[in-house]
Design a protein around this motif. Structure first.
Motif, mmCIF file in Angstrom:
data_model
loop_
_atom_site.group_PDB
_atom_site.id
_atom_site.type_symbol
_atom_site.label_atom_id
_atom_site.label_comp_id
_atom_site.label_asym_id
_atom_site.label_seq_id
_atom_site.Cartn_x
_atom_site.Cartn_y
_atom_site.Cartn_z
ATOM 1 N N TRP A 158 0.825 -1.303 0.071
ATOM 2 C CA TRP A 158 0.027 -0.143 -0.138
ATOM 3 C C TRP A 158 0.740 1.185 0.123
ATOM 4 C CZ3 TRP A 158 -4.714 -1.018 -1.553
ATOM 5 C CH2 TRP A 158 -5.082 -2.059 -1.213
ATOM 6 N N THR A 159 2.157 1.249 0.005
ATOM 7 C CA THR A 159 3.042 2.298 0.173
ATOM 8 C C THR A 159 3.688 2.397 -1.400
ATOM 9 O OG1 THR A 159 4.984 0.996 0.663
ATOM 10 C CG2 THR A 159 3.563 2.052 2.708
ATOM 11 N N ASP A 160 3.210 1.434 -2.114
ATOM 12 C CA ASP A 160 3.787 1.824 -3.525
ATOM 13 C C ASP A 160 2.660 2.087 -4.195
ATOM 14 O OD1 ASP A 160 4.721 1.163 -6.081
ATOM 15 O OD2 ASP A 160 5.753 -0.627 -5.570
ATOM 16 N N ARG A 161 2.667 3.409 -4.578
ATOM 17 C CA ARG A 161 1.869 4.230 -5.689
ATOM 18 C C ARG A 161 1.587 3.578 -6.721
ATOM 19 N NH1 ARG A 161 1.886 7.835 -9.597
ATOM 20 N NH2 ARG A 161 0.166 9.851 -9.465
ATOM 21 N N ALA A 162 2.689 2.905 -7.565
ATOM 22 C CA ALA A 162 2.207 2.295 -8.665
ATOM 23 C C ALA A 162 1.460 1.147 -8.704
ATOM 24 C CB ALA A 162 3.724 2.018 -9.552
ATOM 25 N N ALA A 163 2.000 0.407 -7.750
ATOM 26 C CA ALA A 163 1.350 -0.859 -7.404
ATOM 27 C C ALA A 163 -0.030 -0.678 -7.105
ATOM 28 C CB ALA A 163 2.037 -1.734 -6.208
ATOM 29 N N VAL A 164 -0.283 0.277 -6.301
ATOM 30 C CA VAL A 164 -1.888 0.437 -5.947
ATOM 31 C C VAL A 164 -2.643 0.667 -7.114
ATOM 32 C CG1 VAL A 164 -3.267 2.207 -4.633
ATOM 33 C CG2 VAL A 164 -1.235 1.351 -3.516
ATOM 34 N N ILE A 165 -2.085 1.693 -8.071
ATOM 35 C CA ILE A 165 -2.638 2.004 -9.258
ATOM 36 C C ILE A 165 -2.961 0.920 -10.092
ATOM 37 C CG2 ILE A 165 -2.558 3.421 -11.530
ATOM 38 C CD1 ILE A 165 -0.762 5.325 -9.997
ATOM 39 N N GLU A 166 -2.063 -0.095 -10.113
ATOM 40 C CA GLU A 166 -2.194 -1.159 -11.033
ATOM 41 C C GLU A 166 -3.524 -2.334 -10.313
ATOM 42 O OE1 GLU A 166 -1.279 -1.938 -13.996
ATOM 43 O OE2 GLU A 166 -0.058 0.095 -14.030
ATOM 44 N N TYR A 167 -3.333 -2.145 -8.996
ATOM 45 C CA TYR A 167 -4.495 -2.970 -8.263
ATOM 46 C C TYR A 167 -5.772 -2.694 -8.499
ATOM 47 C CZ TYR A 167 -6.882 -5.153 -4.170
ATOM 48 O OH TYR A 167 -7.544 -5.791 -3.443
ATOM 49 N N VAL A 168 -5.973 -1.182 -8.579
ATOM 50 C CA VAL A 168 -7.251 -0.599 -8.725
ATOM 51 C C VAL A 168 -7.631 -0.555 -10.435
ATOM 52 C CG1 VAL A 168 -8.567 1.627 -8.861
ATOM 53 C CG2 VAL A 168 -6.874 1.086 -7.017
ATOM 54 N N VAL A 169 -6.574 -0.409 -11.138
ATOM 55 C CA VAL A 169 -7.326 -0.724 -12.835
ATOM 56 C C VAL A 169 -7.705 -2.399 -12.791
ATOM 57 C CG1 VAL A 169 -6.243 -0.691 -14.972
ATOM 58 C CG2 VAL A 169 -5.698 1.072 -13.338
ATOM 59 N N ALA A 170 -6.895 -3.020 -12.319
ATOM 60 C CA ALA A 170 -7.222 -4.428 -12.493
ATOM 61 C C ALA A 170 -8.642 -4.887 -11.899
ATOM 62 C CB ALA A 170 -6.100 -5.523 -11.754
ATOM 63 N N GLN A 171 -8.940 -4.221 -10.809
ATOM 64 C CA GLN A 171 -10.416 -4.309 -10.198
ATOM 65 C C GLN A 171 -11.282 -4.058 -11.044
ATOM 66 O OE1 GLN A 171 -11.445 -1.951 -6.923
ATOM 67 N NE2 GLN A 171 -11.947 -3.940 -5.723
ATOM 68 N N ASP A 172 -11.180 -2.823 -11.752
ATOM 69 C CA ASP A 172 -12.225 -1.887 -12.528
ATOM 70 C C ASP A 172 -12.061 -2.652 -13.750
ATOM 71 O OD1 ASP A 172 -12.447 -0.263 -10.305
ATOM 72 O OD2 ASP A 172 -12.668 1.507 -11.773
ATOM 73 N N ARG A 173 -11.295 -3.176 -14.373
ATOM 74 C CA ARG A 173 -11.236 -4.180 -15.580
ATOM 75 C C ARG A 173 -12.015 -5.461 -15.201
ATOM 76 N NH1 ARG A 173 -6.171 -5.452 -15.934
ATOM 77 N NH2 ARG A 173 -5.612 -3.508 -17.217
ATOM 78 N N ALA A 174 -12.042 -5.996 -13.974
ATOM 79 C CA ALA A 174 -12.942 -7.078 -13.779
ATOM 80 C C ALA A 174 -14.520 -6.660 -13.656
ATOM 81 C CB ALA A 174 -12.288 -7.783 -12.711
ATOM 82 N N TYR A 175 -14.671 -5.461 -13.258
ATOM 83 C CA TYR A 175 -16.063 -5.132 -13.044
ATOM 84 C C TYR A 175 -16.744 -4.586 -14.487
ATOM 85 C CZ TYR A 175 -15.643 -4.568 -7.803
ATOM 86 O OH TYR A 175 -15.504 -4.874 -6.533
ATOM 87 N N ALA A 176 -15.771 -4.300 -15.414
ATOM 88 C CA ALA A 176 -16.439 -3.981 -16.765
ATOM 89 C C ALA A 176 -16.953 -4.965 -17.639
ATOM 90 C CB ALA A 176 -15.197 -2.842 -17.166
ATOM 91 N N ALA A 177 -17.661 -4.400 -18.285
ATOM 92 C CA ALA A 177 -18.540 -5.361 -19.560
ATOM 93 C C ALA A 177 -17.524 -5.184 -20.809
ATOM 94 C CB ALA A 177 -19.799 -5.051 -19.827
ATOM 95 N N ASP A 178 -17.041 -3.969 -20.955
ATOM 96 C CA ASP A 178 -16.127 -3.802 -21.947
ATOM 97 C C ASP A 178 -14.956 -2.873 -21.552
ATOM 98 O OD1 ASP A 178 -15.180 -3.891 -24.720
ATOM 99 O OD2 ASP A 178 -16.481 -2.052 -25.535
ATOM 100 N N TRP A 179 -13.703 -2.992 -22.338
ATOM 101 C CA TRP A 179 -12.753 -2.191 -21.371
ATOM 102 C C TRP A 179 -11.919 -1.812 -22.987
ATOM 103 C CZ3 TRP A 179 -12.066 -0.626 -16.982
ATOM 104 C CH2 TRP A 179 -10.823 -0.205 -16.468
ATOM 105 N N PRO A 180 -12.413 -0.769 -23.498
ATOM 106 C CA PRO A 180 -11.591 -0.041 -24.556
ATOM 107 C C PRO A 180 -10.279 0.580 -23.825
ATOM 108 C CG PRO A 180 -13.703 1.232 -23.921
ATOM 109 C CD PRO A 180 -13.642 -0.100 -23.311
ATOM 110 N N PRO A 181 -9.334 0.850 -24.614
ATOM 111 C CA PRO A 181 -8.246 1.566 -24.282
ATOM 112 C C PRO A 181 -8.439 2.867 -23.689
ATOM 113 C CG PRO A 181 -7.882 0.688 -26.452
ATOM 114 C CD PRO A 181 -9.417 0.519 -26.185
ATOM 115 N N GLN A 182 -9.534 3.773 -24.043
ATOM 116 C CA GLN A 182 -9.698 4.898 -23.483
ATOM 117 C C GLN A 182 -10.303 4.926 -21.952
ATOM 118 O OE1 GLN A 182 -11.128 3.766 -26.299
ATOM 119 N NE2 GLN A 182 -13.128 4.320 -26.383
ATOM 120 N N GLU A 183 -10.976 3.716 -21.645
ATOM 121 C CA GLU A 183 -11.753 3.779 -20.552
ATOM 122 C C GLU A 183 -10.628 3.135 -19.484
ATOM 123 O OE1 GLU A 183 -14.670 3.969 -18.051
ATOM 124 O OE2 GLU A 183 -14.954 4.125 -20.384
#
Length: 303
Positions: A158-183
């Motif tokens: 949780w102290t690694d900013r880049a790792a936290v961002i990747e974790y959040v992006v992966a979570q939102d990708r799993a929630y999405a029905a479609d995942w275009p590059p702009q999203e």
């Protein structure tokens, strides 16, 4: 862009809020999902909704998110009911008698509980990607792919900013029905902003899941007497469309709007449908002659 401010909602709790639009129109309070700060209500969405309603649109940081009061990771000193009460306390702090509540995911559940507890303060409900009761035995569970993501996701440092961002992006990708590059680009930018603005990143991602829940409220939804709009993606992997159907069926007079090809999300491609639908719902609710909605024991009149 309007500035953020801290408001006192109890002697021990400050919540960070930001308002868009004008106080001379209807007030709209946006309630985010679990672990979500105000940033996940996109500024463009808030601006467009304020313009469409001609009123005041308010977004805020839950406890343990953004700049609001936070608690040690794993030890939230509050309950689900407290988070629901926070929504009404914000209205008090801003001097607002009533507001239209718009809640997404856990925010939709908080909106339901707030409306059941303080019906006179809630002008209408808009419930997005949510459920009448988590883990209800008669409603479908989380889909297999999303459950697989939960089972394999490893919390970051949780102290690694880049790792936290990747974790959040992966979570939102799993929630999405479609995942275009702009999203993905939008999500990555927002996750970075959240990481930079959040007082305790670890607490923000863990404490809402560690708090005590709320007693079952589903069997009381039939007592609600304010207008309700349910917006639900047809491809939601967390709360499948059956949750939205059940929710709309159990709130008297509620209307269900299915969002084709949308997951557990509010993507920009849905805004042209979602924003006019919410604005029309709010305008119709505001224009009703009887602004005091009847209680469960009174007949509902449409004058």
């Amino acid at each position: 862009m309007p500035s953020r401010e801290l408001v006192q909602v109890s002697p021990q709790v400050e919540l960070c809020v930001q308002a868009f639009g004008h106080r001379d129109g209807p007030a709209v309070l946006l309630i985010g999902g679990a672990s979500r700060s105000m940033d996940w209500w996109d500024i463009g969405f808030c601006d467009r909704l304020a313009e469409a309603t001609g009123g005041l649109v308010i977004r805020y940081d839950h406890r343990d998110t953004g700049e609001s009061t936070w608690y040690p990771p794993g030890h939230p000193d509050y309950t689900f009911a407290d988070l629901a009460a926070d929504a009404i306390a914000i209205l008090d702090a801003l001097g607002l008698e009533r507001a239209h509540l718009v809640g997404l995911s856990m925010g939709g559940q908080l909106a339901q509980v707030a409306a059941l507890r303080e019906s006179e303060r809630v002008a209408s409900l808009t419930l997005i990607a949510t459920s009448p009761q988590p883990r209800a035995p008669d409603l479908p569970p989380t889909t297999g792919p999303l459950q697989a993501h939960y089972d394999t996701a490893v919390p970051p440092d949780w102290t690694d900013r880049a790792a936290v961002i990747e974790y959040v992006v992966a979570q939102d990708r799993a929630y999405a029905a479609d995942w275009p590059p702009q999203e993905e680009a939008v999500t990555r930018e927002r996750a970075a902003a959240v990481a930079d603005r959040t007082a305790c990143v670890q607490a923000s991602h863990t404490n809402h899941y560690a708090m005590r829940g709320h007693a079952r409220w589903r069997d009381r939804l039939g007592t609600l007497r304010m207008p309700a709009l349910v917006l639900h993606g047809t491809h939601d992997p967390l709360f499948t469309i059956e949750h939205g159907i059940a929710l709309a069926a159990e709130i008297p007079g509620a209307r269900l709007l299915r969002l084709p090809g949308v997951g557990h999300e509010l993507p920009r491609r849905s805004w042209d449908t979602v924003i006019p639908a919410i604005a029309t719902h709010i305008t119709d609710s505001t224009n009703r002659k009887d602004q005091r909605w009847p209680t469960a024991s009174e007949p509902e009149t449409h004058g």
